[in-house]
Design a protein around this motif. Structure first.
Motif, short mmCIF file in Angstrom:
data_model
loop_
_atom_site.label_atom_id
_atom_site.label_comp_id
_atom_site.label_asym_id
_atom_site.label_seq_id
_atom_site.Cartn_x
_atom_site.Cartn_y
_atom_site.Cartn_z
N GLU A 83 47.48 -53.88 19.37
CA GLU A 83 46.83 -54.64 19.08
C GLU A 83 46.43 -56.02 19.39
OE1 GLU A 83 44.61 -54.79 15.07
OE2 GLU A 83 45.38 -53.31 14.51
N LEU A 84 45.99 -56.90 20.39
CA LEU A 84 45.98 -58.10 21.57
C LEU A 84 45.94 -58.48 20.48
CD1 LEU A 84 46.24 -59.60 24.18
CD2 LEU A 84 44.02 -59.27 24.00
N GLN A 85 46.52 -59.76 20.34
CA GLN A 85 46.27 -60.96 19.23
C GLN A 85 45.74 -62.30 20.31
OE1 GLN A 85 46.32 -60.56 15.52
NE2 GLN A 85 46.24 -58.30 16.75
N TYR A 86 46.86 -62.94 21.27
CA TYR A 86 46.67 -64.30 21.69
C TYR A 86 46.84 -64.37 22.64
CZ TYR A 86 47.61 -65.72 17.29
OH TYR A 86 47.53 -66.29 15.44
N SER A 87 46.23 -63.97 24.19
CA SER A 87 46.52 -65.00 25.77
C SER A 87 46.43 -66.37 26.38
CB SER A 87 45.67 -63.37 26.30
OG SER A 87 44.20 -63.72 26.08
N GLY A 88 47.11 -66.23 27.61
CA GLY A 88 47.37 -67.30 28.18
C GLY A 88 47.03 -66.85 29.54
N VAL A 89 47.08 -67.98 30.49
CA VAL A 89 47.19 -67.56 32.01
C VAL A 89 48.11 -69.03 32.58
CG1 VAL A 89 45.85 -68.06 34.23
CG2 VAL A 89 44.60 -67.17 32.36
N PHE A 90 49.32 -68.63 32.54
CA PHE A 90 50.14 -69.11 33.15
C PHE A 90 50.06 -70.38 34.07
CE2 PHE A 90 53.49 -65.97 31.29
CZ PHE A 90 54.21 -67.05 30.51
N VAL A 91 50.33 -71.57 34.15
CA VAL A 91 49.93 -72.19 34.93
C VAL A 91 51.88 -73.67 35.19
CG1 VAL A 91 48.98 -74.87 34.97
CG2 VAL A 91 47.97 -73.10 34.04
N PRO A 92 51.76 -73.32 36.93
CA PRO A 92 53.23 -73.36 36.81
C PRO A 92 53.32 -75.41 36.81
CG PRO A 92 51.65 -73.87 38.97
CD PRO A 92 50.91 -73.18 37.86
N THR A 93 54.49 -75.53 36.72
CA THR A 93 54.69 -77.10 36.59
C THR A 93 54.58 -77.52 37.79
OG1 THR A 93 57.13 -76.78 36.90
CG2 THR A 93 55.86 -76.79 34.54
N SER A 94 55.47 -78.69 38.52
CA SER A 94 55.37 -79.19 40.13
C SER A 94 56.75 -78.36 40.45
CB SER A 94 55.86 -80.78 39.72
OG SER A 94 56.66 -80.66 39.61
N SER A 108 51.82 -71.92 19.93
CA SER A 108 50.47 -72.23 20.32
C SER A 108 50.73 -72.05 22.41
CB SER A 108 50.11 -73.17 20.89
OG SER A 108 50.86 -75.16 20.18
N HIS A 109 51.79 -71.80 22.52
CA HIS A 109 52.36 -71.72 24.12
C HIS A 109 53.24 -70.77 23.92
CE1 HIS A 109 50.78 -75.96 23.69
NE2 HIS A 109 49.77 -75.23 24.68
N VAL A 110 53.48 -70.34 25.69
CA VAL A 110 55.10 -69.39 25.79
C VAL A 110 54.76 -70.03 27.25
CG1 VAL A 110 55.05 -67.54 27.25
CG2 VAL A 110 53.55 -67.13 25.01
N LEU A 111 56.24 -70.04 27.55
CA LEU A 111 56.92 -71.03 27.92
C LEU A 111 57.99 -70.46 28.73
CD1 LEU A 111 57.93 -73.81 26.04
CD2 LEU A 111 55.39 -73.97 27.32
N ILE A 112 57.76 -70.39 29.98
CA ILE A 112 59.84 -70.41 30.75
C ILE A 112 60.14 -71.57 31.44
CG2 ILE A 112 60.04 -69.21 32.91
CD1 ILE A 112 58.54 -67.52 30.94
N HIS A 113 61.30 -71.32 30.71
CA HIS A 113 62.40 -72.65 31.14
C HIS A 113 62.96 -72.28 31.68
CE1 HIS A 113 64.47 -76.14 29.00
NE2 HIS A 113 63.49 -76.85 29.68
N CYS A 114 63.90 -73.61 32.77
CA CYS A 114 65.35 -72.77 33.05
C CYS A 114 66.19 -74.30 31.84
CB CYS A 114 65.44 -73.82 34.50
SG CYS A 114 67.14 -74.48 34.87
N GLN A 115 67.09 -72.94 30.56
CA GLN A 115 67.78 -73.93 29.61
C GLN A 115 68.82 -74.76 30.01
OE1 GLN A 115 68.39 -71.11 26.88
NE2 GLN A 115 70.01 -72.82 25.62
N GLN A 116 69.59 -73.93 32.20
CA GLN A 116 70.44 -75.27 31.69
C GLN A 116 70.50 -76.63 33.12
OE1 GLN A 116 72.62 -72.78 35.75
NE2 GLN A 116 73.96 -74.17 35.68
#
Length: 138
Positions: free
Chosen positions: A37-48, A117-125
């Protein structure tokens, strides 16, 4: 000479790479059941300077929450991680694992998903945020 031999292990430990924990190691391929069951959704927005497309969707399947990256693509980068975050920056987050060709990431059962409230794609290094998906409840 003896002092150098004692200092080498100390020096090595200071400059060695971070060991990955269980959540950041590549995991088995996780699949999403069609009846989830779908609970939450969001569209990815890029950083610069980053190109990204797709959505983050959180499904509930048999009492287990899972993040699914749908129609997802992002600019290449080193050490990219998928974070479930309380904000649009990685300050309070849960590391769901390495960004790989896998599109489904399990959320630990101890996590109260409603508080994130967010899903992030992050470069940890390099501590660089690549993409942000602001979640809305469905």
């Amino acid at each position: 000479m003896r002092k150098i031999l004692y200092l080498l292990p100390v020096l090595f430990s200071l400059v060695s790479c971070q060991e990955e924990g269980i959540l950041t190691k590549d995991q088995e391929k996780i699949v999403l059941n069609p009846v989830a069951e779908l609970q939450y959704s969001g569209v990815f927005v890029p950083t610069s300077g980053i190109t990204v497309s797709g959505e983050a969707k959180i499904y509930l399947e048999n009492g287990q929450y899972k993040v699914n990256l749908e129609n997802f693509s992002v600019s290449n980068g080193p050490d990219l991680k998928v974070y479930l975050s309380k904000a649009a920056e990685p300050t309070e987050f849960v590391n769901l694992g390495n960004l790989t060709s896998q599109t489904v990431y399990s959320i630990p059962s101890s996590v109260d998903v409603a508080r994130y409230s967010h899903v992030l794609i992050h470069c940890q290094q390099y501590n660089h945020l690549f993409a942000i998906a602001t979640l809305t409840q469905n």
